[in-house]
Design an enzyme around this catalytic site. Structure first.
Site, PDB file in Angstrom:
ATOM      1  N   LYS A 117       3.523  96.005 -30.749  1.00  0.00           N
ATOM      2  CA  LYS A 117       3.879  95.725 -32.145  1.00  0.00           C
ATOM      3  C   LYS A 117       5.400  95.740 -32.251  1.00  0.00           C
ATOM      4  O   LYS A 117       6.040  96.777 -32.067  1.00  0.00           O
ATOM      5  CB  LYS A 117       3.282  96.788 -33.061  1.00  0.00           C
ATOM      6  CG  LYS A 117       3.434  96.461 -34.531  1.00  0.00           C
ATOM      7  CD  LYS A 117       2.571  97.390 -35.366  1.00  0.00           C
ATOM      8  CE  LYS A 117       2.532  96.970 -36.811  1.00  0.00           C
ATOM      9  NZ  LYS A 117       3.812  97.055 -37.494  1.00  0.00           N
ATOM     10  N   ARG A 138       7.397  86.763 -44.969  1.00  0.00           N
ATOM     11  CA  ARG A 138       6.101  87.244 -45.440  1.00  0.00           C
ATOM     12  C   ARG A 138       6.082  87.454 -46.954  1.00  0.00           C
ATOM     13  O   ARG A 138       5.080  87.207 -47.601  1.00  0.00           O
ATOM     14  CB  ARG A 138       5.736  88.559 -44.747  1.00  0.00           C
ATOM     15  CG  ARG A 138       4.428  89.097 -45.265  1.00  0.00           C
ATOM     16  CD  ARG A 138       3.840  90.107 -44.363  1.00  0.00           C
ATOM     17  NE  ARG A 138       4.652  91.303 -44.267  1.00  0.00           N
ATOM     18  CZ  ARG A 138       4.321  92.356 -43.563  1.00  0.00           C
ATOM     19  NH1 ARG A 138       3.208  92.357 -42.863  1.00  0.00           N
ATOM     20  NH2 ARG A 138       5.093  93.411 -43.523  1.00  0.00           N
ATOM     21  N   LYS A 296      -6.568  93.963 -31.705  1.00  0.00           N
ATOM     22  CA  LYS A 296      -7.419  93.110 -32.537  1.00  0.00           C
ATOM     23  C   LYS A 296      -8.592  92.586 -31.735  1.00  0.00           C
ATOM     24  O   LYS A 296      -8.597  92.635 -30.502  1.00  0.00           O
ATOM     25  CB  LYS A 296      -6.618  91.978 -33.184  1.00  0.00           C
ATOM     26  CG  LYS A 296      -5.599  91.298 -32.298  1.00  0.00           C
ATOM     27  CD  LYS A 296      -4.701  90.377 -33.145  1.00  0.00           C
ATOM     28  CE  LYS A 296      -3.650  89.713 -32.274  1.00  0.00           C
ATOM     29  NZ  LYS A 296      -2.748  88.834 -32.997  1.00  0.00           N
ATOM     30  N   CYS A 414      13.907 145.572 -43.653  1.00  0.00           N
ATOM     31  CA  CYS A 414      13.088 145.006 -42.589  1.00  0.00           C
ATOM     32  C   CYS A 414      11.617 145.093 -43.003  1.00  0.00           C
ATOM     33  O   CYS A 414      11.128 146.172 -43.359  1.00  0.00           O
ATOM     34  CB  CYS A 414      13.321 145.777 -41.296  1.00  0.00           C
ATOM     35  SG  CYS A 414      12.118 145.352 -40.014  1.00  0.00           S
ATOM     36  N   CYS A 433      17.701 143.739 -38.147  1.00  0.00           N
ATOM     37  CA  CYS A 433      17.166 145.075 -38.342  1.00  0.00           C
ATOM     38  C   CYS A 433      17.876 145.964 -37.324  1.00  0.00           C
ATOM     39  O   CYS A 433      17.729 145.778 -36.120  1.00  0.00           O
ATOM     40  CB  CYS A 433      15.660 145.101 -38.100  1.00  0.00           C
ATOM     41  SG  CYS A 433      15.033 146.789 -38.062  1.00  0.00           S
TER      42      CYS A 433
HETATM   43  S1  IVH Z   1      -0.830  90.426 -35.135  1.00  0.00           S
HETATM   44  C1  IVH Z   1      -3.323  90.661 -39.462  1.00  0.00           C
HETATM   45  N1  IVH Z   1       0.851  91.072 -33.300  1.00  0.00           N
HETATM   46  O1  IVH Z   1       2.901  93.752 -37.654  1.00  0.00           O
HETATM   47  C2  IVH Z   1      -1.988  90.727 -38.898  1.00  0.00           C
HETATM   48  N2  IVH Z   1       1.447  91.516 -35.535  1.00  0.00           N
HETATM   49  O2  IVH Z   1       1.301  95.344 -39.690  1.00  0.00           O
HETATM   50  C3  IVH Z   1      -2.071  90.513 -37.423  1.00  0.00           C
HETATM   51  N3  IVH Z   1       3.661  92.551 -35.763  1.00  0.00           N
HETATM   52  O3  IVH Z   1       2.634  91.420 -40.234  1.00  0.00           O
HETATM   53  C4  IVH Z   1      -0.751  90.480 -36.869  1.00  0.00           C
HETATM   54  N4  IVH Z   1       4.150  92.613 -33.640  1.00  0.00           N
HETATM   55  O4  IVH Z   1       4.694  91.288 -38.725  1.00  0.00           O
HETATM   56  C5  IVH Z   1       0.612  91.042 -34.604  1.00  0.00           C
HETATM   57  N5  IVH Z   1       2.243  91.578 -31.540  1.00  0.00           N
HETATM   58  C6  IVH Z   1       2.007  91.556 -32.845  1.00  0.00           C
HETATM   59  C7  IVH Z   1       2.927  92.047 -33.765  1.00  0.00           C
HETATM   60  C8  IVH Z   1       2.614  92.017 -35.112  1.00  0.00           C
HETATM   61  C9  IVH Z   1       4.573  92.885 -34.855  1.00  0.00           C
HETATM   62  C10 IVH Z   1       3.791  92.784 -37.220  1.00  0.00           C
HETATM   63  C11 IVH Z   1       3.533  91.562 -38.030  1.00  0.00           C
HETATM   64  C12 IVH Z   1       2.439  91.943 -38.973  1.00  0.00           C
HETATM   65  C13 IVH Z   1       2.516  93.422 -38.972  1.00  0.00           C
HETATM   66  C14 IVH Z   1       1.176  94.032 -39.258  1.00  0.00           C
END
Ligand code: IVH
Length: 672
Positions: A117, A138, A296, A414, A433
């Site tokens: 992430k 977004r 996922k 104390c 103490c």
């Molecule tokens: S998949 C349904 N893959 O994380 C959303 N998101 O909290 C599925 N993000 O809005 C997103 N790295 O901006 C995906 N490898 C990754 C990601 C990623 C960062 C962010 C993205 C998303 C948010 C979700």
């Protein structure tokens, strides 16, 4: 909690989180760490789950991110840009998987797709017949800002999709590519160095810098900042054209995008957990920041069929690595009397997990510190467990107060023996103490003397030591060697065998290694390493007892404060009496002989927990072979041993200082 209290709390949490979000997302400023804010959001989310009727549309749990700035055109996403629910443990990943299995109602094996992430800003790129037409942030997930001219300056974004036979269908009609715009750590540092030279204000972190850059109204400025786009999603009107996430990544890569090479298809929970473990450490070597993983379902038809709960899809979660900072409540503040008599205020906390372990107490250091930070009983506070092993209270969140919080008053006496607390010197921060016979001091001294790192006397746990003190059988560590089985048998806690065993365990320690004995005396500032340095240098207790400050200061690693503490300890009458008592009882520490020192002067730090031995044991073994064990990574550290459940601060430091990282197995090899 009743509904009224919940409502009050929810409203305070919402205000604070909203403020945090406004500063973070709109102004690119930070009023608290992301980890602390996360933990407040988690609390809010849980309260709202408990009282769903209290959820309002303006709750931070009900939106995705940020607001729209004036100056950019709004753009409605064809497919909502969702966010993910966070999980923090392997158990929660398993719960999610169990839910999926239940909901999906299929006998077919389910595969998962995992990826890093990235910590940047999400962006959707819309291609028409292969040409980049529009780039959108977004925004709130439904409506974003059109930032096409800015995004076009990012060179890792293809302005036209690459044409390959296998994926040529994506060059016809509308193709949407989603991904994260990130600034690499290295580029961020260079940018800030330049800004420092130019006397410009510094940026807080790569994420904010990237977000701020994309929202610049001048694309020429944007083009001077190094940003990258890394793709993670491919969307077509006809969803079946992208059957799996693995397929999406392969296609994205062929179409000309950077995708994370680290992404992986997993067939079961164990593989996911291995992946979590692998990236716990390796993520710090990535060029960009990341605080977790995305997990996922690989099959997109199944993913879509499970739908959305709130703002997050059921078919995906974000796994967040252990935070080193979180929020909790101060239940009470009490005074702990240490072996030197120091009266340290300690916060009793509602238990929370930080960096993999449960924390229920945190040191508040001293009265002045509590006043300075204005920490009150009942406060919600930010607690941190970073490089240090002892957790500490960073600050109270004053805006969450409801008036019931009570300021702390340092007691005059104390709490253990009632003696008036005093300061050694007027300017001291610490109350003590002064009663040498204070049961709490006696207890801590004896326990320290018998502890694993000192004489390691078996059978002297907390309750036994207290029983011996209460029966007036011991009042200092030397008294242990005066104990007779016939005396202890009379105590409730002992039977004939256990009494004999204890006496035997004590008598076995009449010639302890000098370093352990020195450590066991509990001289201020003398930890295990310093005790070892002293033992190596002075060879005997007699010589150490005659050492001068100048002599001591010559030893590497010993500064003035430590030198003074040693000289002071040996000059005190009570301590001289204690040493004579040991002599009379023929307790004679042995000087240490070291023949085998393959790790001579090599400096080690451990982060996380080890599987095959405790941290103390590892430290002991390292020292035994001539090595030095340190508590935090410093310039001279040679190795950082990386265990399980590590937090990130030591790793970050090690990567800054280019310290070698080694695994537990590698350490074991060095030790054998
Ligand atoms: S998949 C349904 N893959 O994380 C959303 N998101 O909290 C599925 N993000 O809005 C997103 N790295 O901006 C995906 N490898 C990754 C990601 C990623 C960062 C962010 C993205 C998303 C948010 C979700």
């Amino acid at each position: 909690m009743n509904k009224q209290t919940a409502q009050d709390r929810i409203s305070k949490l919402k205000d604070l989180i909203n403020d945090y979000r406004y500063h973070y997302h709109v102004l690119n400023q930070s009023i608290m760490s992301e980890e602390a804010a996360d933990s407040l959001k988690h609390e809010l989310f849980q309260l709202e789950s408990q009282f769903p009727e209290l959820i309002t549309p303006d709750s931070p749990t009900q939106r995705v991110a940020g607001g729209i700035l004036p100056g950019f055109t709004k753009y409605r996403h064809k497919t909502r840009m969702l966010s993910l629910s966070d999980v923090f443990s392997e158990a929660e990943v398993k719960n999610w998987q169990d839910r999926i299995l239940k909901l999906s109602n299929t006998n077919k094996p389910i595969s998962y797709f995992v990826d890093i992430k990235m910590d940047g800003l999400a962006c959707a790129l819309i291609y028409q017949d292969g040409l980049l037409k529009t780039a959108v942030t977004r925004g709130d997930g439904q409506v974003g800002e059109e930032v096409t001219s800015n995004v076009k300056t990012i060179e890792s974004i293809p302005l036209r999709l690459r044409s390959t036979p296998k994926y040529k269908q994506f060059l016809i009609g509308t193709t949407e590519v989603r991904g994260e715009i990130v600034m690499y750590k290295k580029d961020f540092e260079e940018l800030n160095q330049q800004r420092q030279k130019d006397h410009k204000p510094l940026f807080a972190n790569p994420r904010n810098t990237a977000a701020g850059t994309i929202r610049q109204l001048d694309p020429r400025l944007v083009s001077t900042r190094k940003l990258y786009f890394r793709a993670y999603d491919l969307i077509r009107d006809e969803a079946s054209q992208v059957p799996t996430n693995q397929y999406a990544y392969e296609a994205l890569s062929s179409l000309g995008f950077i995708v994370n090479q680290a992404s992986l298809t997993c067939d079961n929970l164990n593989q996911i957990i291995d992946y979590i473990k692998l990236w716990e450490v390796d993520r710090l070597k990535l060029p960009f920041n990341t605080d977790g993983l995305v997990i996922k379902l690989n099959d997109r038809a199944l993913f879509n069929s499970l739908g959305v709960a709130g703002k997050a899809p059921r078919g995906a979660i974000a796994y967040k690595y252990a935070a080193e900072e979180t929020t909790t409540k101060v239940k009470d503040i009490f005074i702990s009397i240490g072996r030197t008599g120091a009266a340290t205020p300690v916060a009793m906390l509602e238990p929370v997990v930080i960096a993999g372990s449960t924390v229920q107490m945190a040191t508040l250091h001293n009265e002045g510190e509590i006043k300075r930070k204005d920490i009150r009983i009942g406060d919600t506070v930010i607690v941190r467990k970073a490089g240090d092993i002892i957790p500490e209270v960073v600050e109270p969140l004053k805006r969450l107060r409801n008036g019931s919080e009570k300021p702390f008053k340092m007691p005059l006496n104390c709490p253990e023996c009632g003696t008036r607390l005093a300061k050694l010197k007027l300017e001291d921060a610490v109350w003590r103490c002064p009663n040498q016979q204070c049961p709490s001091r006696t207890y801590k001294r004896i326990q320290h003397f018998a502890s694993k790192s000192a004489l390691d006397i078996e059978g002297l746990g907390e309750k036994n030591v207290i029983a011996l003190i209460e029966a007036d059988l011991v009042s200092d560590p030397a008294d242990l060697f005066l104990l007779k089985a016939s005396d202890i048998i009379k105590l409730d806690r002992f039977a004939e065998i256990s009494a004999r065993k204890l006496i035997q365990a004590i008598n076995q320690k009449k010639t302890p290694p000098l370093n352990r004995f020195i450590y066991g005396l509990g001289i201020r500032h003398i930890g295990e390493q310093t005790a070892l340095d002293l033992a190596r240098y002075f060879k005997s207790l007699d010589q150490l007892s005659r050492a001068t400050i100048d002599q001591l200061a010559q030893i590497e690693g010993i500064g003035e404060i430590v030198a003074e503490a040693v000289v002071e300890w040996f000059s005190e009458k009570a301590n001289q009496q204690l040493l004579s008592k040991f002599k009379r009882l023929i307790v004679e520490p042995e000087s240490i002989t070291e023949v085998n020192t393959p790790l001579k002067d090599k400096k080690f730090v451990i982060t996380g927990t080890l599987e095959s031995m405790s941290r103390d044991e590892a430290a002991d073994r390292i020292r035994h072979l001539g090595g030095v064990f340190q508590n935090s990574v410093a310039k001279d550290t040679d190795y950082l041993v990386v265990g399980q459940n590590v937090g990130s601060s030591k790793l970050k430091k090690a990567s800054q200082l280019k310290t070698s990282l080694i695994s537990e197995e590698e350490l074991i090899k060095m030790l054998t």
